[in-house]
Design a protein around this motif. Sequence first.
Motif, mmCIF file in Angstrom:
data_model
loop_
_atom_site.group_PDB
_atom_site.id
_atom_site.type_symbol
_atom_site.label_atom_id
_atom_site.label_comp_id
_atom_site.label_asym_id
_atom_site.label_seq_id
_atom_site.Cartn_x
_atom_site.Cartn_y
_atom_site.Cartn_z
ATOM 1 N N GLY B 141 0.823 -1.208 0.000
ATOM 2 C CA GLY B 141 0.000 0.000 0.000
ATOM 3 C C GLY B 141 0.851 1.250 0.000
ATOM 4 O O GLY B 141 0.563 2.207 -0.725
ATOM 5 N N ALA B 142 1.926 1.220 0.812
ATOM 6 C CA ALA B 142 2.824 2.373 0.859
ATOM 7 C C ALA B 142 3.501 2.580 -0.493
ATOM 8 O O ALA B 142 3.601 3.708 -0.989
ATOM 9 C CB ALA B 142 3.872 2.181 1.950
ATOM 10 N N ILE B 143 3.947 1.481 -1.092
ATOM 11 C CA ILE B 143 4.595 1.573 -2.402
ATOM 12 C C ILE B 143 3.606 2.145 -3.411
ATOM 13 O O ILE B 143 3.931 3.023 -4.211
ATOM 14 C CB ILE B 143 5.082 0.173 -2.862
ATOM 15 N N GLU B 144 2.365 1.632 -3.332
ATOM 16 C CA GLU B 144 1.367 2.127 -4.287
ATOM 17 C C GLU B 144 1.125 3.612 -4.092
ATOM 18 O O GLU B 144 1.026 4.368 -5.065
ATOM 19 C CB GLU B 144 0.053 1.372 -4.114
ATOM 20 N N ALA B 145 1.058 4.032 -2.829
ATOM 21 C CA ALA B 145 0.823 5.458 -2.567
ATOM 22 C C ALA B 145 1.933 6.299 -3.188
ATOM 23 O O ALA B 145 1.673 7.322 -3.823
ATOM 24 C CB ALA B 145 0.745 5.709 -1.060
ATOM 25 N N MET B 146 3.187 5.841 -3.028
ATOM 26 C CA MET B 146 4.307 6.585 -3.597
ATOM 27 C C MET B 146 4.240 6.579 -5.118
ATOM 28 O O MET B 146 4.390 7.628 -5.767
ATOM 29 C CB MET B 146 5.636 5.971 -3.153
ATOM 30 N N VAL B 147 4.025 5.390 -5.683
ATOM 31 C CA VAL B 147 3.984 5.278 -7.142
ATOM 32 C C VAL B 147 2.895 6.184 -7.696
ATOM 33 O O VAL B 147 3.113 6.947 -8.648
ATOM 34 C CB VAL B 147 3.736 3.803 -7.558
ATOM 35 N N LEU B 148 1.713 6.127 -7.057
ATOM 36 C CA LEU B 148 0.597 6.917 -7.573
ATOM 37 C C LEU B 148 0.844 8.401 -7.407
ATOM 38 O O LEU B 148 0.511 9.198 -8.283
ATOM 39 C CB LEU B 148 -0.698 6.523 -6.858
ATOM 40 N N TYR B 149 1.443 8.770 -6.243
ATOM 41 C CA TYR B 149 1.700 10.196 -6.038
ATOM 42 C C TYR B 149 2.665 10.714 -7.090
ATOM 43 O O TYR B 149 2.413 11.746 -7.719
ATOM 44 C CB TYR B 149 2.267 10.444 -4.639
ATOM 45 N N ILE B 150 3.767 9.975 -7.290
ATOM 46 C CA ILE B 150 4.766 10.419 -8.262
ATOM 47 C C ILE B 150 4.136 10.458 -9.656
ATOM 48 O O ILE B 150 4.355 11.389 -10.431
ATOM 49 C CB ILE B 150 5.994 9.486 -8.241
ATOM 50 N N ARG B 151 3.336 9.452 -9.963
ATOM 51 C CA ARG B 151 2.752 9.402 -11.302
ATOM 52 C C ARG B 151 1.730 10.508 -11.516
ATOM 53 O O ARG B 151 1.783 11.250 -12.490
ATOM 54 C CB ARG B 151 2.089 8.041 -11.548
ATOM 55 N N ASN B 152 0.786 10.636 -10.561
ATOM 56 C CA ASN B 152 -0.347 11.536 -10.794
ATOM 57 C C ASN B 152 -0.041 12.991 -10.482
ATOM 58 O O ASN B 152 -0.635 13.875 -11.080
ATOM 59 C CB ASN B 152 -1.543 11.085 -9.953
ATOM 60 N N GLU B 153 0.833 13.221 -9.496
ATOM 61 C CA GLU B 153 1.059 14.605 -9.080
ATOM 62 C C GLU B 153 2.337 15.182 -9.655
ATOM 63 O O GLU B 153 2.491 16.389 -9.713
ATOM 64 C CB GLU B 153 1.119 14.695 -7.540
ATOM 65 N N VAL B 154 3.299 14.333 -10.015
ATOM 66 C CA VAL B 154 4.585 14.852 -10.467
ATOM 67 C C VAL B 154 4.768 14.636 -11.967
ATOM 68 O O VAL B 154 5.028 15.579 -12.718
ATOM 69 C CB VAL B 154 5.752 14.197 -9.685
ATOM 70 N N ILE B 155 4.619 13.385 -12.407
ATOM 71 C CA ILE B 155 4.998 13.074 -13.791
ATOM 72 C C ILE B 155 3.940 13.564 -14.776
ATOM 73 O O ILE B 155 4.222 14.382 -15.652
ATOM 74 C CB ILE B 155 5.243 11.559 -13.964
ATOM 75 N N LEU B 156 2.707 13.081 -14.596
ATOM 76 C CA LEU B 156 1.693 13.351 -15.625
ATOM 77 C C LEU B 156 1.383 14.839 -15.803
ATOM 78 O O LEU B 156 1.303 15.307 -16.940
ATOM 79 C CB LEU B 156 0.417 12.551 -15.331
ATOM 80 N N PRO B 157 1.245 15.628 -14.727
ATOM 81 C CA PRO B 157 0.949 17.052 -14.964
ATOM 82 C C PRO B 157 2.094 17.797 -15.640
ATOM 83 O O PRO B 157 1.855 18.756 -16.374
ATOM 84 C CB PRO B 157 0.709 17.613 -13.555
ATOM 85 N N ASN B 158 3.332 17.370 -15.378
ATOM 86 C CA ASN B 158 4.467 18.126 -15.902
ATOM 87 C C ASN B 158 4.887 17.678 -17.287
ATOM 88 O O ASN B 158 5.323 18.490 -18.100
ATOM 89 C CB ASN B 158 5.656 18.018 -14.951
ATOM 90 N N GLY B 160 2.955 16.383 -19.550
ATOM 91 C CA GLY B 160 1.947 16.791 -20.520
ATOM 92 C C GLY B 160 1.269 15.606 -21.181
ATOM 93 O O GLY B 160 1.320 14.482 -20.668
ATOM 94 N N HIS B 161 0.668 15.883 -22.328
ATOM 95 C CA HIS B 161 -0.146 14.861 -22.995
ATOM 96 C C HIS B 161 0.676 13.611 -23.329
ATOM 97 O O HIS B 161 1.846 13.694 -23.661
ATOM 98 C CB HIS B 161 -0.750 15.427 -24.284
ATOM 99 N N HIS B 162 0.045 12.459 -23.225
ATOM 100 C CA HIS B 162 0.687 11.164 -23.462
ATOM 101 C C HIS B 162 1.926 10.996 -22.596
ATOM 102 O O HIS B 162 2.951 10.496 -23.039
ATOM 103 C CB HIS B 162 1.052 10.980 -24.926
ATOM 104 N N GLY B 163 1.827 11.415 -21.353
ATOM 105 C CA GLY B 163 2.979 11.299 -20.458
ATOM 106 C C GLY B 163 3.185 9.890 -19.923
ATOM 107 O O GLY B 163 4.187 9.614 -19.276
ATOM 108 N N GLU B 164 2.224 8.984 -20.204
ATOM 109 C CA GLU B 164 2.307 7.624 -19.669
ATOM 110 C C GLU B 164 3.609 6.920 -20.047
ATOM 111 O O GLU B 164 4.132 6.122 -19.282
ATOM 112 C CB GLU B 164 1.119 6.787 -20.175
ATOM 113 N N ALA B 165 4.129 7.231 -21.237
ATOM 114 C CA ALA B 165 5.324 6.539 -21.722
ATOM 115 C C ALA B 165 6.535 6.819 -20.846
ATOM 116 O O ALA B 165 7.460 6.011 -20.796
ATOM 117 C CB ALA B 165 5.603 6.947 -23.161
ATOM 118 N N PHE B 166 6.537 7.956 -20.149
ATOM 119 C CA PHE B 166 7.709 8.336 -19.359
ATOM 120 C C PHE B 166 7.592 7.887 -17.912
ATOM 121 O O PHE B 166 8.537 8.045 -17.143
ATOM 122 C CB PHE B 166 7.900 9.853 -19.410
#
Lengths: 191, 332
Positions: B141-158, B160-166
């Motif tokens: 759960g902790a790992i998921e929280a970190m992964v999701l936070y980094i993905r949703n709050e850090v990577i995807l907003p910055n 931009g579009h189609h950021g999933e690949a990174f």
Amino acid sequence: MRSFLFRALTLVAVTALPAFASEAEAPKGGLLSPAGGLMFWTLVVFAVLFFVLSKFAFKPILAAVEEREQSLRDAMEQAKADRELAATLLAEQKAALEAARNDAQKIIVDGRATAEKMRADLLEHTRVQQADMLERAKRDIEAEKHNAIAELRREAVDLAIAGAGKVIEKNLDDASNRALVDKYLSAIGTK
Amino acid sequence: MKSGFFRFAIAALVLAAPLAAQEHTPTAPAAQVQGAEKTEGAASAEPTDIITPHITDGKHLELPSLNPSHGFAKEVTLPSGWPSFDIPLPIIGPFHVDTSPTKLIVMLWVVAALLVVVLVSAARAHTQRAAQGLPPKGLAGAIEAMVLYIRNEVILPNVGHHGEAFVPYLLTIFFFILTANLLGLIPYMATATGNIAVTGMLAIMTFVVIEVAGMRALGKGYINTIIFWPHDMPLAMRLPMSLIMSPVEIISKFTKPFALAIRLFANMTAGHIVVLAMVGLIFTFQSYVAAPAPVAMAVAIMLLELLVAFVQAFIFTLLSSVFIGLVRESHH
């Protein structure tokens, strides 16, 4: 500022040198000279880590999260659909209830009207019957009256005849009396 | 194209190295304190530098030991003579690469092994719980929280579009740096991210990712991120502007990863130097009375280091995302 930074770094680097000099196998250079072997291994380790983690760690985790999010979204969609359905059903129920109430109201009104009409009819009927009976009674009374009058007349004639007989017994020869009685009697008869 | 950037980046990083080494003016050895193990008995011992060996790479591993005569450490010398080769670099000459293990190389392996074990087992637990339609618990759960936070709050907003690949690359960067930072705080271990070679390589990889992302997102327009060529200016202005601004554009491409590398390296190194210097104060004063204050300060700095370990991993990931997003969004 910059020269201060350089001096600080130089201090660190310089103090490092004697330590390395004493160790024969230690890599040469200061803090800011990158060792080739370390760079090589960083690249290799990171590349391996990248492939292993993205395939066996991040992909399943994100897939599971995605799945869970999807199921949550589905549940929410379902709940929304259910709510809409419930609202529709409730509206239908309400409409049906309203219709039933209207029907009941109508039936009551109809029944009341029917009863009213029946009462009026009955009353009318009774009145007609009463009038009828009254009429018949009147007619009977009239007929009885006629009979009584006829009877009375006959009786009067008889009485008159009896009276006349008494008179005649006394003045049988009195022709003028007889003419007078007859004249009188005929005057009654024509009446 | 790619290898050109690669060489240039290596050259930029390597060029910086001799600057520090060449200024060989004999100044007072400031960071020298008396060796911890040698002050045990006699005060006659020479002052020994314990900081530099700790924060730099070496051929010895220090393993935990119960023998106090060597500072409760058992030294293991790592093997040498593994294959080595030279990469011919322009300007600065051949770059020697020796693949035989050193202290930090072993740390890299430990970091990777730990990460694989923890994250893959977390992912497995995750998949099992997900099959039952349940959210994960405990470490997963902790790992998921970190992964999701980094993905949703850090990577995807910055990004931009189609950021999933990174996402996989940047997540790996985050967890790799975080684990290396944290392991460096444990006694007997070393901080791999406190070495310019490691952070420099990470920065070079990020540089390659940034530029490839730019090429893929912009296509032919990518050349505009190298050569400044404003279309809305008269030609007489455009030419001098291009001559002035193009070097700026090119330099800005290299300063970003360079700053990433230096920031991480300097932060991780500085913390360790401060902690060791605090502990060294005790031996400089050669008094038990002086011990509590430096120890208290060292503990405070260690707690700060715990925060810095997370913050630096976060910043490296955040800035990488921002740089990738910048180059993908740039329309000159």
